[in-house]
Design an enzyme around this catalytic site. Structure first.
Site, PDB file in Angstrom:
ATOM      1  N   TRP A   1       0.818  -1.212   0.000  1.00  0.00           N
ATOM      2  CA  TRP A   1       0.000   0.000   0.000  1.00  0.00           C
ATOM      3  C   TRP A   1       0.851   1.261   0.000  1.00  0.00           C
ATOM      4  O   TRP A   1       0.534   2.231  -0.707  1.00  0.00           O
ATOM      5  CB  TRP A   1      -0.970  -0.031   1.188  1.00  0.00           C
ATOM      6  CG  TRP A   1      -1.993  -1.100   0.993  1.00  0.00           C
ATOM      7  CD1 TRP A   1      -2.109  -2.272   1.689  1.00  0.00           C
ATOM      8  CD2 TRP A   1      -3.002  -1.135  -0.024  1.00  0.00           C
ATOM      9  NE1 TRP A   1      -3.140  -3.019   1.177  1.00  0.00           N
ATOM     10  CE2 TRP A   1      -3.706  -2.359   0.138  1.00  0.00           C
ATOM     11  CE3 TRP A   1      -3.387  -0.267  -1.034  1.00  0.00           C
ATOM     12  CZ2 TRP A   1      -4.775  -2.724  -0.686  1.00  0.00           C
ATOM     13  CZ3 TRP A   1      -4.454  -0.623  -1.863  1.00  0.00           C
ATOM     14  CH2 TRP A   1      -5.133  -1.838  -1.687  1.00  0.00           C
TER      15      TRP A   1
ATOM     16  N   ASP B   1      -1.046   6.779   6.181  1.00  0.00           N
ATOM     17  CA  ASP B   1      -2.197   5.955   5.814  1.00  0.00           C
ATOM     18  C   ASP B   1      -2.394   4.978   6.962  1.00  0.00           C
ATOM     19  O   ASP B   1      -1.597   4.066   7.163  1.00  0.00           O
ATOM     20  CB  ASP B   1      -1.899   5.222   4.500  1.00  0.00           C
ATOM     21  CG  ASP B   1      -2.984   4.229   4.113  1.00  0.00           C
ATOM     22  OD1 ASP B   1      -3.970   4.084   4.858  1.00  0.00           O
ATOM     23  OD2 ASP B   1      -2.830   3.579   3.058  1.00  0.00           O
TER      24      ASP B   1
ATOM     25  N   LYS C   1     -11.918  -1.471   7.733  1.00  0.00           N
ATOM     26  CA  LYS C   1     -11.121  -2.427   8.506  1.00  0.00           C
ATOM     27  C   LYS C   1     -11.611  -2.473   9.956  1.00  0.00           C
ATOM     28  O   LYS C   1     -12.011  -3.507  10.449  1.00  0.00           O
ATOM     29  CB  LYS C   1      -9.644  -2.037   8.495  1.00  0.00           C
ATOM     30  CG  LYS C   1      -9.081  -1.648   7.136  1.00  0.00           C
ATOM     31  CD  LYS C   1      -8.943  -2.815   6.198  1.00  0.00           C
ATOM     32  CE  LYS C   1      -8.215  -2.405   4.926  1.00  0.00           C
ATOM     33  NZ  LYS C   1      -8.062  -3.531   3.994  1.00  0.00           N
TER      34      LYS C   1
END
Length: 426
Positions: free
Chosen positions: A164, A236, A260
């Site tokens: 990511w 992030d 999440k």
């Protein structure tokens, strides 16, 4: 192992009577499962094929499965039940929150309450905006450099610790002079560098990290500091957002996809220092400009109303548990049980991540005997109602995501199954 209560023992969101217990009989008396040709018995409260009428889980208000998906991920049962109760008629309005105007008094109260509770959870200072956005964390890969870099020629540093952060780095190169401060690619993203050894550009507008790599299971336990005295730390935090306390004041921007730990997919939360708002590059699309959303209280266009509402319920639930310090203790305990089982397996199960940076949220592991046995493990676990354990397609193996809403009983059942599987497949 006893079945869980109708609502989380730590939740004050919902206290409803448990469904009537099934009539006494063999199904109601199940307290363990005996699998074919097992060397040991796994104690649990689920049956292989539960139904609402016979499953001990159903009798106690559980759903009969443990969902180890990386995202969209499991949500607190009490939150889902609260949403279910309000789905058709939201608090006497005669409408679902999915139907009503985002500018009406009911949703206005819901989004303001969600923001207030998030600020309380993370102790968000008044120096920072809280924005509810769309487009997922991936959209923020573009929005961050567009808002924080004066021009596409402005330098920015990226610490790439997994897939990511690598995607964020590649996207940022379109809108800034992004460069690598460090990459863990050569080590297959299994470690992090000493924070003082990161090679930063002293003129970088910001240093970007991914605080928890969902795919590779690498998590920052502490955070680096930009060497540029005017530089910013950007994170992030999608897969460990609201899993532990964070000093928000150390960050210029925190962003996180909700799917999440705090809600369903559809809403992305950005916490942005106020003095950074209003400095976007001239060519910044209106929907990526933080000022537009800050000036309009996240209501510039129709927001993902239902997703924001669910986040608000989750924030209430986390506060009812005692806040993020208490939540972190539970997460540490759950992860410790699973990592201990892996490390005590004599190499049968292997977690490749360096111990000091193992994620509390996403636990990847492989099996020394290879992919075929991993497939068997995942298939048998699914029959035992432990779902979504397959590793990410880019790395394979097994991955157990044990976010806030994963109960301790789910981790304990997985560990018992791992031990039993190893005994049956030496």
């Amino acid at each position: 192992m006893a079945a869980a209560a109708t609502s989380s023992p730590h939740s004050m969101l919902l206290h409803r009577p448990s469904p009537a217990a099934p009539k006494a009989g063999p199904a109601a008396a199940v307290s363990s499962i005996r699998l074919p040709a097992r060397a040991a018995k796994i104690s649990c409260a689920a049956v292989a094929a539960p139904s609402a009428a016979t499953s001990p889980f159903a009798a106690a208000g559980e759903r009969g499965v443990y969902n180890f998906a990386a995202g969209p991920a499991t949500l607190p049962l009490a939150v889902l039940q609260k949403a279910q109760a309000e789905l058709v008629d939201y608090r006497g309005s005669g409408m679902s929150i999915m139907e009503m105007s985002h500018r009406g008094k009911e949703f206005d109260a819901a989004i303001k309450k969600a923001e207030a509770d998030l600020r309380a959870l993370l102790a968000v200072p008044d120096t920072h905006e809280v924005l509810f956005l769309q487009g997922g964390a991936s959209t923020q890969f573009s929005a961050v450099p567009l808002n924080l870099c004066a021009s596409p020629a402005a330098p920015a540093d990226f610490l790439v610790s997994g897939s990511w952060s690598d995607k964020a780095f590649k996207e940022a190169k379109k809108f800034s002079a992004a460069s690598l401060a460090w990459s863990g690619k050569d080590g297959k993203y299994t470690s992090l560098p000493p924070l003082t050894s990161i090679s930063q550009n002293p003129d970088a507008a910001f240093l970007h990290i991914c605080s928890n790599e969902t795919i590779h299971g690498v998590e920052f336990k502490d955070y680096p500091e930009p060497t540029n005295k005017n530089g910013l730390l950007v994170a992030d935090m999608s897969s460990n957002f609201c899993s532990k306390p964070v000093d928000v004041s150390k960050f210029g921007v925190i962003y996180a996809g909700a799917q999440k730990n705090v809600g369903p997919s559809g809403v992305t939360i950005a916490i942005v220092r106020k003095d950074l708002v209003g400095k976007a590059q001239p060519n910044t699309p209106v929907m990526l400009d933080y000022k537009i959303h800050a000036d309009n209280a996240s209501l510039y266009n129709t927001p993902p109303c239902f997703a924001i509402y669910i986040c608000g319920l989750v924030f209430e639930d986390l506060l009812a548990q005692g806040g993020l310090a208490e939540v972190e203790k539970k997460n540490q305990h759950k992860a410790g049980i699973l990592y201990d089982a892996i490390d005590a397996s004599g190499g049968y199960f292997v977690c490749p991540v360096e111990k000091s940076v193992r994620s509390l949220m996403n636990v990847p592991f492989t099996m020394a005997k290879g992919a075929d046995l991993e497939k068997q493990f995942i298939a048998e676990a699914a029959k035992e109602n432990m779902l979504q354990l397959k590793g990410h397609r880019s790395v394979g193996g097994v991955r157990a995501s044990i976010y806030n809403a994963m109960p301790l009983s789910g981790v304990e059942k997985l560990v018992a199954f791992m031990k039993d599987f190893q005994a049956r497949n030496p």
